[in-house]
Design an enzyme around this catalytic site. Structure first.
Site, PDB file in Angstrom:
ATOM      1  N   SER A  44       0.854  -1.181   0.000  1.00 40.32           N
ATOM      2  CA  SER A  44       0.000   0.000   0.000  1.00 40.32           C
ATOM      3  C   SER A  44       0.891   1.232   0.000  1.00 40.32           C
ATOM      4  O   SER A  44       1.848   1.314   0.774  1.00 40.32           O
ATOM      5  CB  SER A  44      -0.912   0.007   1.229  1.00 40.32           C
ATOM      6  OG  SER A  44      -1.783   1.126   1.200  1.00 40.32           O
ATOM      7  N   HIS A  56       2.356  12.149  -1.269  1.00 43.90           N
ATOM      8  CA  HIS A  56       1.875  13.528  -1.165  1.00 43.90           C
ATOM      9  C   HIS A  56       3.002  14.488  -1.558  1.00 43.90           C
ATOM     10  O   HIS A  56       3.887  14.775  -0.745  1.00 43.90           O
ATOM     11  CB  HIS A  56       1.441  13.847   0.268  1.00 43.90           C
ATOM     12  CG  HIS A  56       0.242  13.090   0.736  1.00 43.90           C
ATOM     13  ND1 HIS A  56      -1.021  13.294   0.236  1.00 43.90           N
ATOM     14  CD2 HIS A  56       0.117  12.117   1.686  1.00 43.90           C
ATOM     15  CE1 HIS A  56      -1.880  12.497   0.852  1.00 43.90           C
ATOM     16  NE2 HIS A  56      -1.215  11.765   1.727  1.00 43.90           N
ATOM     17  N   HIS A  79      -2.446   7.215  -4.793  1.00 41.33           N
ATOM     18  CA  HIS A  79      -2.589   6.072  -3.885  1.00 41.33           C
ATOM     19  C   HIS A  79      -2.601   4.802  -4.722  1.00 41.33           C
ATOM     20  O   HIS A  79      -3.111   4.795  -5.855  1.00 41.33           O
ATOM     21  CB  HIS A  79      -3.906   6.175  -3.105  1.00 41.33           C
ATOM     22  CG  HIS A  79      -4.403   4.855  -2.589  1.00 41.33           C
ATOM     23  ND1 HIS A  79      -5.384   4.124  -3.239  1.00 41.33           N
ATOM     24  CD2 HIS A  79      -4.056   4.123  -1.505  1.00 41.33           C
ATOM     25  CE1 HIS A  79      -5.614   3.008  -2.569  1.00 41.33           C
ATOM     26  NE2 HIS A  79      -4.822   2.981  -1.520  1.00 41.33           N
ATOM     27  N   ASN A 100      -2.640   0.212  -4.157  1.00 47.11           N
ATOM     28  CA  ASN A 100      -2.666  -0.932  -3.251  1.00 47.11           C
ATOM     29  C   ASN A 100      -2.866  -2.188  -4.085  1.00 47.11           C
ATOM     30  O   ASN A 100      -3.700  -2.213  -4.992  1.00 47.11           O
ATOM     31  CB  ASN A 100      -3.798  -0.778  -2.234  1.00 47.11           C
ATOM     32  CG  ASN A 100      -4.004  -2.031  -1.403  1.00 47.11           C
ATOM     33  OD1 ASN A 100      -4.859  -2.852  -1.715  1.00 47.11           O
ATOM     34  ND2 ASN A 100      -3.219  -2.178  -0.358  1.00 47.11           N
ATOM     35  N   HIS A 105     -20.610  11.501   2.140  1.00 54.84           N
ATOM     36  CA  HIS A 105     -21.060  12.577   3.021  1.00 54.84           C
ATOM     37  C   HIS A 105     -20.781  13.955   2.415  1.00 54.84           C
ATOM     38  O   HIS A 105     -21.337  14.953   2.871  1.00 54.84           O
ATOM     39  CB  HIS A 105     -20.409  12.450   4.404  1.00 54.84           C
ATOM     40  CG  HIS A 105     -18.931  12.618   4.399  1.00 54.84           C
ATOM     41  ND1 HIS A 105     -18.072  11.637   3.961  1.00 54.84           N
ATOM     42  CD2 HIS A 105     -18.138  13.649   4.777  1.00 54.84           C
ATOM     43  CE1 HIS A 105     -16.821  12.056   4.076  1.00 54.84           C
ATOM     44  NE2 HIS A 105     -16.833  13.283   4.566  1.00 54.84           N
ATOM     45  N   GLY A 162      -3.771  -4.088  13.474  1.00 55.76           N
ATOM     46  CA  GLY A 162      -2.635  -3.731  12.640  1.00 55.76           C
ATOM     47  C   GLY A 162      -1.778  -2.658  13.301  1.00 55.76           C
ATOM     48  O   GLY A 162      -2.144  -2.067  14.323  1.00 55.76           O
TER      49      GLY A 162
END
Length: 300
Positions: free
Chosen positions: A88, A92, A102, A104, A172, A259
């Site tokens: 993963s 930035h 990003h 993964n 949201h 984790g």
């Protein structure tokens, strides 16, 4: 399969970190090996305060043991053991003209009490989160994703591009986190694919990552910018944080399986703003980005 894929992600971590150090030219990755008390561990690598990259994390892990009760309910299974491994990464850049990215790639197995595999699958993807929209960057990123998919099936890019737009959706906020890419999960053996076929597909996508992102980073890393543009970057980074902490399944899985918290939260950017009820000026470049995020588009 698990040994083969775990070896692959270790080698991919090395390749990606070496290339990012070359592009940055200043900072180096700090390596932080860790062990999980219940079984397994990982190798976290983080770069901070570079000439180009404000923060980058490229992590691998391989964990195993009894599947926690909370995850048994999530997967709809009983008392089983599991193995999960993956790479993963989140990058930035400091320059707001350069996008966050990003990626993964992961593999999961579950076993009965006799040690027999009862389920196995691959998942993963890669997606781009710009703060200022350069259409040529979006087209390039998606074209590389499409090329990686097309070698394994003409239907895969459209399917996994749509899945990415749906997954990285801040419900949201009623907007996308970024301009998408690929997202796939539960790639299992079926009539048309063996697990080896899916391994070949997932590794092809993983191998395409540097080609998808590095040319964009090199085009944008030295562009001039103002404090106002830096402020906008940090406001949009806030939306990135919201998605990761509220919606992201990988973050939630890591937290629920005990984790390593520093590795799980390495995806969070170092400087973020939340301004009350902030809206960009109509017709501005910032406004143009928001309109795209509200209505994901096809880039290739």
């Amino acid at each position: 399969m698990k040994e083969t894929f775990f070896q692959y992600i270790q080698e991919l971590q090395d390749r990606i970190c070496e290339r990012l150090e070359q592009v940055d030219g200043k900072a180096k990755f700090r390596e932080d090996p860790w062990e999980r008390p219940e079984g397994g561990g990982g190798r976290t690598r983080v770069m901070e305060n570079g000439a180009v990259l404000e923060k980058a994390g490229v992590n691998i892990s391989g964990v195993h043991g009894p599947l926690p009760a909370s995850m048994q309910a999530y997967f709809g299974v009983g008392d089983v053991d599991f193995f999960a491994c993956g790479l993963s990464l989140v990058i930035h850049p400091g320059n707001p003209m350069a996008p966050t990215v990003h990626a993964n790639w992961r593999y999961f197995e579950m076993y009965d009490k006799e040690g027999q595999i009862v389920d196995q699958w691959f998942g993963g993807g890669q997606d781009l989160t710009p703060y200022y929209l350069f259409e040529e960057d979006a087209e390039h990123f998606h074209q590389v994703c499409k090329d990686a998919c097309d070698a394994h099936g003409p239907e895969l890019y459209a399917k996994y591009k749509e899945a990415c737009d749906k997954y990285f959706w801040n419900s949201h906020r009623d907007e996308a986190r970024g301009i998408g890419g690929l997202f796939f999960d539960h790639l299992k053996k079926d009539e048309g694919h063996s697990m080896e076929d899916w391994y070949n597909f997932v590794t092809a996508v993983g191998n395409s990552f540097l080609d998808a992102y590095i040319p964009i980073l090199e085009r944008r890393k030295d562009l001039p910018y103002s404090q106002a543009e830096r402020n906008w970057q940090e406001i949009r980074r806030g939306r990135y944080v919201e998605f990761n902490l509220v919606h992201d399944k990988g973050t939630l899985f890591g937290l629920k399986t005990n984790g390593r918290i520093e590795s799980i939260l390495m995806s969070l950017p170092p400087a973020v703003q939340w301004k009350y009820d902030h809206h960009p000026a109509p017709g501005s470049e910032e406004d143009r980005l928001v309109k795209i995020l509200e209505h994901p588009k096809d880039w290739v």
